[in-house]
Design a protein around this motif. Structure first.
Motif, short mmCIF file in Angstrom:
data_model
loop_
_atom_site.label_atom_id
_atom_site.label_comp_id
_atom_site.label_asym_id
_atom_site.label_seq_id
_atom_site.Cartn_x
_atom_site.Cartn_y
_atom_site.Cartn_z
N TYR A 73 0.84 -1.19 0.00
CA TYR A 73 0.00 0.00 0.00
C TYR A 73 0.88 1.25 0.00
CZ TYR A 73 -4.20 -2.73 1.14
OH TYR A 73 -5.25 -3.61 1.11
N THR A 74 0.48 2.25 -0.78
CA THR A 74 1.20 3.52 -0.84
C THR A 74 0.40 4.59 -0.11
OG1 THR A 74 2.18 2.95 -2.98
CG2 THR A 74 2.20 5.27 -2.35
N VAL A 75 1.09 5.37 0.75
CA VAL A 75 0.45 6.43 1.52
C VAL A 75 0.52 7.74 0.75
CG1 VAL A 75 0.45 7.74 3.68
CG2 VAL A 75 1.02 5.30 3.71
N LYS A 76 -0.63 8.37 0.57
CA LYS A 76 -0.70 9.69 -0.06
C LYS A 76 -1.21 10.70 0.98
CE LYS A 76 -1.88 7.78 -4.62
NZ LYS A 76 -2.87 7.80 -5.72
N ILE A 77 -0.41 11.72 1.25
CA ILE A 77 -0.79 12.73 2.23
C ILE A 77 -1.25 13.98 1.49
CG2 ILE A 77 -0.03 14.18 4.14
CD1 ILE A 77 1.98 12.00 4.86
N VAL A 78 -2.51 14.34 1.68
CA VAL A 78 -3.09 15.52 1.06
C VAL A 78 -3.29 16.57 2.16
CG1 VAL A 78 -5.04 16.47 -0.24
CG2 VAL A 78 -4.26 14.12 -0.68
N ILE A 79 -2.50 17.64 2.10
CA ILE A 79 -2.58 18.69 3.12
C ILE A 79 -3.65 19.70 2.70
CG2 ILE A 79 -1.34 20.53 4.32
CD1 ILE A 79 1.19 18.88 3.97
N GLN A 80 -4.62 19.89 3.56
CA GLN A 80 -5.72 20.81 3.27
C GLN A 80 -5.34 22.19 3.83
OE1 GLN A 80 -8.57 18.16 5.27
NE2 GLN A 80 -9.66 17.98 3.34
N GLN A 81 -4.80 23.02 2.96
CA GLN A 81 -4.31 24.34 3.37
C GLN A 81 -4.81 25.40 2.40
OE1 GLN A 81 -0.06 24.51 3.86
NE2 GLN A 81 -0.05 26.64 4.53
N PRO A 82 -5.43 26.46 2.91
CA PRO A 82 -5.92 27.51 2.02
C PRO A 82 -4.78 28.26 1.35
CG PRO A 82 -6.12 28.19 4.31
CD PRO A 82 -5.71 26.74 4.33
N LYS A 83 -5.08 28.88 0.23
CA LYS A 83 -4.07 29.60 -0.55
C LYS A 83 -3.38 30.66 0.29
CE LYS A 83 -3.52 32.35 -4.77
NZ LYS A 83 -4.24 32.98 -5.91
N LEU A 84 -2.06 30.70 0.19
CA LEU A 84 -1.24 31.66 0.93
C LEU A 84 -1.15 32.95 0.12
CD1 LEU A 84 0.57 32.03 3.45
CD2 LEU A 84 2.47 31.19 2.08
N ILE A 85 -1.50 34.07 0.75
CA ILE A 85 -1.50 35.37 0.08
C ILE A 85 -0.55 36.30 0.81
CG2 ILE A 85 -2.89 37.38 -0.56
CD1 ILE A 85 -5.29 35.50 -0.77
N LEU A 86 0.36 36.93 0.07
CA LEU A 86 1.35 37.84 0.63
C LEU A 86 1.22 39.19 -0.08
CD1 LEU A 86 3.72 37.99 2.64
CD2 LEU A 86 5.24 37.27 0.79
N ASP A 87 0.89 40.21 0.68
CA ASP A 87 0.71 41.54 0.09
C ASP A 87 2.06 42.12 -0.35
OD1 ASP A 87 -1.93 41.24 0.70
OD2 ASP A 87 -1.92 42.59 2.43
N GLU A 88 2.05 42.85 -1.46
CA GLU A 88 3.26 43.46 -1.99
C GLU A 88 3.70 44.64 -1.12
OE1 GLU A 88 5.08 42.47 -4.60
OE2 GLU A 88 3.73 40.85 -5.21
N LEU A 89 5.01 44.83 -1.03
CA LEU A 89 5.56 46.00 -0.35
C LEU A 89 5.83 47.13 -1.34
CD1 LEU A 89 8.10 44.27 2.09
CD2 LEU A 89 5.88 45.24 2.66
N SER A 90 6.26 46.77 -2.52
CA SER A 90 6.51 47.75 -3.57
C SER A 90 5.26 47.95 -4.41
CB SER A 90 7.67 47.29 -4.46
OG SER A 90 8.87 47.16 -3.72
N THR A 91 5.30 48.99 -5.24
CA THR A 91 4.25 49.22 -6.22
C THR A 91 4.89 49.25 -7.60
OG1 THR A 91 4.43 51.64 -6.15
CG2 THR A 91 2.97 50.58 -4.52
N ALA A 92 4.07 49.36 -8.61
CA ALA A 92 4.60 49.39 -9.97
C ALA A 92 5.48 50.61 -10.21
CB ALA A 92 3.45 49.36 -10.97
N SER A 93 5.26 51.67 -9.45
CA SER A 93 6.01 52.92 -9.66
C SER A 93 7.00 53.22 -8.55
CB SER A 93 5.03 54.10 -9.79
OG SER A 93 4.23 54.21 -8.63
N SER A 94 7.01 52.44 -7.48
CA SER A 94 7.89 52.75 -6.34
C SER A 94 8.42 51.46 -5.73
CB SER A 94 7.12 53.55 -5.29
OG SER A 94 7.92 53.78 -4.15
N VAL A 95 9.77 51.35 -5.64
CA VAL A 95 10.41 50.18 -5.06
C VAL A 95 10.54 50.39 -3.55
CG1 VAL A 95 12.48 48.74 -5.01
CG2 VAL A 95 11.65 49.67 -7.18
#
Length: 248
Positions: free
Chosen positions: A133-155
Motif C-alpha cells: 500500500y502507498t500512503v498519499k498525504i493531502v494537506i488541506q491548506q488555504p491559498k497563501l497570500i502575501l501583500d506586496e511592499l513595492s508598487t509598480a512605480s515605487s520600489v
C-alpha cells in the motif's frame, strides 16, 4: 298514502341503482391490480482479501479525535487528508487488520509528512501472500497570500537594521512553520529573515521580521540590488512579484 308509497319505492330503486354502480366500480378497480411475483434475487458472497487494511487512522490529535484515512483496497492506496493547522511534521498511526495478518513497518512507527519518497506498507496474510500500500498525504491548506511592499512605480526600500512587517492571508501562527527568505531573481535563497519578538498575528495575518545580522553572521546581501521576499508557511510558499531593496 299511495303517493308516499310511490315516493318510497322510487327512493329505494334509486338507492339500489347507485349501490349497484358503486359495487361494479369497486370490482373494476380491484380487477386492474394483480400480484406479480418478482424474479428471485441471487446474492453473491465473495471472500474478503486477508491482506487488506480495514482502517487507517492518524492518532496525533488523540484517539477520540483520530483522523480516519481513505483506504482503497483495490488500488492499494491510503489517502490521508491532513488539516494544515495541525502543523504536523510526523504522523502517528493506528492500523486495523484482519486476524493473523501482519504489516510492515509497524503501525507504531512515525510517518514523515514531507518525505521525498512515498511511504509504503506491506501487509502479509497467514498464507504468505502480500500486498503493498502507498500512503498519499493531502494537506488541506488555504491559498497563501502575501501583500506586496513595492508598487509598480515605487520600489520598497528598508534599512538592514530595522524590521519588516508583512501582511496577507492564511499565515499559520508559528515562526517554526511560517518562514521568510530573501531570494534573488532566479528564486535562490540568499538570506533567512529572523523572528521579531512575538510579531506574528493570526487574527490580522501580519508577521514582523528582521534581517538579524550579527558579527558572527554578517549580512551578505548587496545594497541597491533587487531582491524578492518569499514566505513559506507549512506546505505552501509564495514569492512577491515586485522586488525590494536594502539601503545598507
Amino acid at each position: 298514502m299511495n303517493i308516499i308509497n310511490a315516493k318510497l319505492k322510487k327512493m329505494l330503486f334509486f338507492t339500489a341503482v347507485m349501490l349497484s354502480i358503486f359495487l361494479t366500480s369497486c370490482t373494476s378497480e380491484e380487477d386492474r391490480w394483480t400480484d406479480v411475483k418478482e424474479d428471485p434475487v441471487t446474492e453473491i458472497v465473495t471472500d474478503l482479501d486477508a491482506r487488506r487494511i480495514i482502517s487507517f487512522q492518524v492518532t496525533n490529535p488523540g484517539e477520540s479525535q483520530a483522523i480516519y484515512s481513505a483506504v482503497n483496497n483495490l488500488e492499494k492506496t491510503i489517502t490521508v487528508y491532513l488539516p494544515s493547522y495541525y502543523e504536523y511534521q510526523y504522523l502517528e498511526t493506528a492500523i486495523t487488520l484482519p486476524a493473523n495478518t501482519t504489516i510492515s513497518p509497524a503501525s507504531k512507527e512515525l510517518i514523515p509528512v514531507f518525505n521525498t519518497t512515498p511511504v509504503t506498507y506491506t501487509t502479509k496474510a497467514s498464507d504468505g501472500t502480500t500486498a503493498v500500500y502507498t500512503v498519499k498525504i493531502v494537506i488541506q491548506q488555504p491559498k497563501l497570500i502575501l501583500d506586496e511592499l513595492s508598487t509598480a512605480s515605487s520600489v520598497f526600500t528598508v534599512n538592514a537594521g530595522t524590521s519588516i512587517t508583512l501582511k496577507g492571508e492564511n499565515f499559520l501562527p508559528s515562526y517554526e512553520i511560517t518562514k521568510v527568505f530573501v531570494v534573488d531573481a532566479q528564486g535562490n535563497k540568499k538570506w533567512q529573515m529572523k523572528q521579531y519578538n512575538e510579531g506574528l498575528n493570526i487574527a490580522g495575518f501580519y508577521a514582523m521580521y528582521v534581517f538579524g545580522a550579527t558579527a558572527d553572521s554578517p549580512l551578505t546581501l548587496e545594497p541597491d540590488t533587487d531582491y524578492w521576499l518569499m514566505m513559506e508557511s507549512y506546505n505552501l510558499s509564495v514569492t512577491m512579484k515586485l522586488p525590494f531593496r536594502i539601503t545598507n
